[in-house]
Motif scaffolding. Structure first.
Motif, PDB file in Angstrom:
ATOM      1  N   SER A  58      36.248  46.140  45.004  1.00 45.99           N
ATOM      2  CA  SER A  58      36.160  45.998  43.559  1.00 45.99           C
ATOM      3  C   SER A  58      35.255  47.113  43.046  1.00 45.99           C
ATOM      4  N   LEU A  59      35.733  47.920  42.120  1.00 45.87           N
ATOM      5  CA  LEU A  59      34.970  49.060  41.623  1.00 45.87           C
ATOM      6  C   LEU A  59      34.750  48.924  40.117  1.00 45.87           C
ATOM      7  N   THR A  60      33.495  49.049  39.710  1.00 42.50           N
ATOM      8  CA  THR A  60      33.137  48.961  38.296  1.00 42.50           C
ATOM      9  C   THR A  60      32.451  50.255  37.873  1.00 42.50           C
ATOM     10  N   PRO A  61      33.109  51.108  37.100  1.00 44.67           N
ATOM     11  CA  PRO A  61      32.448  52.311  36.602  1.00 44.67           C
ATOM     12  C   PRO A  61      31.266  51.951  35.711  1.00 44.67           C
ATOM     13  N   VAL A  62      30.147  52.657  35.892  1.00 42.22           N
ATOM     14  CA  VAL A  62      28.926  52.394  35.121  1.00 42.22           C
ATOM     15  C   VAL A  62      28.336  53.703  34.610  1.00 42.22           C
ATOM     16  N   ASP A  63      27.462  53.572  33.587  1.00 39.38           N
ATOM     17  CA  ASP A  63      26.753  54.752  33.083  1.00 39.38           C
ATOM     18  C   ASP A  63      25.498  54.970  33.929  1.00 39.38           C
ATOM     19  N   GLU A  64      24.665  55.941  33.537  1.00 39.25           N
ATOM     20  CA  GLU A  64      23.457  56.265  34.307  1.00 39.25           C
ATOM     21  C   GLU A  64      22.431  55.140  34.329  1.00 39.25           C
ATOM     22  N   HIS A  65      22.582  54.158  33.434  1.00 39.63           N
ATOM     23  CA  HIS A  65      21.668  53.011  33.382  1.00 39.63           C
ATOM     24  C   HIS A  65      22.247  51.779  34.081  1.00 39.63           C
ATOM     25  N   GLY A  66      23.438  51.917  34.666  1.00 38.81           N
ATOM     26  CA  GLY A  66      24.056  50.800  35.371  1.00 38.81           C
ATOM     27  C   GLY A  66      24.839  49.848  34.501  1.00 38.81           C
ATOM     28  N   GLN A  67      25.102  50.228  33.240  1.00 44.01           N
ATOM     29  CA  GLN A  67      25.872  49.390  32.333  1.00 44.01           C
ATOM     30  C   GLN A  67      27.366  49.665  32.538  1.00 44.01           C
ATOM     31  N   ALA A  68      28.148  48.596  32.667  1.00 39.58           N
ATOM     32  CA  ALA A  68      29.584  48.723  32.899  1.00 39.58           C
ATOM     33  C   ALA A  68      30.245  49.494  31.762  1.00 39.58           C
ATOM     34  N   LEU A  69      31.090  50.430  32.111  1.00 40.62           N
ATOM     35  CA  LEU A  69      31.801  51.240  31.114  1.00 40.62           C
ATOM     36  C   LEU A  69      33.210  50.730  30.844  1.00 40.62           C
ATOM     37  N   CYS A  70      33.765  50.009  31.780  1.00 39.14           N
ATOM     38  CA  CYS A  70      35.099  49.443  31.604  1.00 39.14           C
ATOM     39  C   CYS A  70      35.268  48.303  32.599  1.00 39.14           C
ATOM     40  N   GLU A  71      36.418  47.668  32.580  1.00 38.21           N
ATOM     41  CA  GLU A  71      36.682  46.532  33.465  1.00 38.21           C
ATOM     42  C   GLU A  71      36.684  46.959  34.923  1.00 38.21           C
TER      43      GLU A  71
END
Length: 151
Positions: A58-71
């Protein structure tokens, strides 16, 4: 490519037929392996020993702060090492960081922050991606849809 020939005639014993078949099978497998080996990189740059890992991740793209960018979406693992992960996906990934959530036992997950470092299109129509682990994430980020498919 070599043409396939019919089995020897009935004058040969069953043992001789099996021996000939075994040799043809070995030659065919050797051809496959030789074809794969011709595509490998001569110089191995990786420091860690890699292990085959043909499992869903399961892969969750995140920003530099670890916040999910998409599903969260599912990718297919290729190799796993202490330092990183290689995997396949149907589309190129546009994000540089992601959380890889890997189920270790039913209902138990390991979540690893991954910095993606490579992406290449394969001749089979998939994208081969890879990256290095930079942290362990305590909060699992796994989509309910992924959980229901693996239950």
């Amino acid at each position: 490519m070599h043409a396939m020939t019919a089995e020897p005639g009935p004058q040969f014993t069953a043992r001789a037929n099996r021996s000939g078949l075994d040799e043809r099978l070995r030659n065919a497998v050797t051809q496959v392996l030789d074809g794969l080996n011709s595509q490998t990189v001569v110089r191995e740059r990786r420091r860690d020993k890699r292990f085959p890992f043909p499992h869903p991740i399961s892969l969750t793209p995140v920003d530099e702060h670890g916040q999910a960018l998409c599903e969260t979406f599912v990718v297919l693992g290729k190799h796993l090492s202490e330092g990183g992960l290689d995997f396949y996906h149907e589309e190129p990934l546009t994000h540089r960081r992601a959380i890889a959530s890997i189920e270790t036992r039913p209902g138990q997950w390991v979540n690893l922050m991954l910095v993606l470092t490579r992406c290449r299109f394969t001749r089979h129509g998939w994208y081969e991606n890879g990256g290095r682990f930079v942290d362990v994430v305590n909060t699992p980020i796994v989509s309910p849809a992924f959980r229901s498919r693996t239950a």
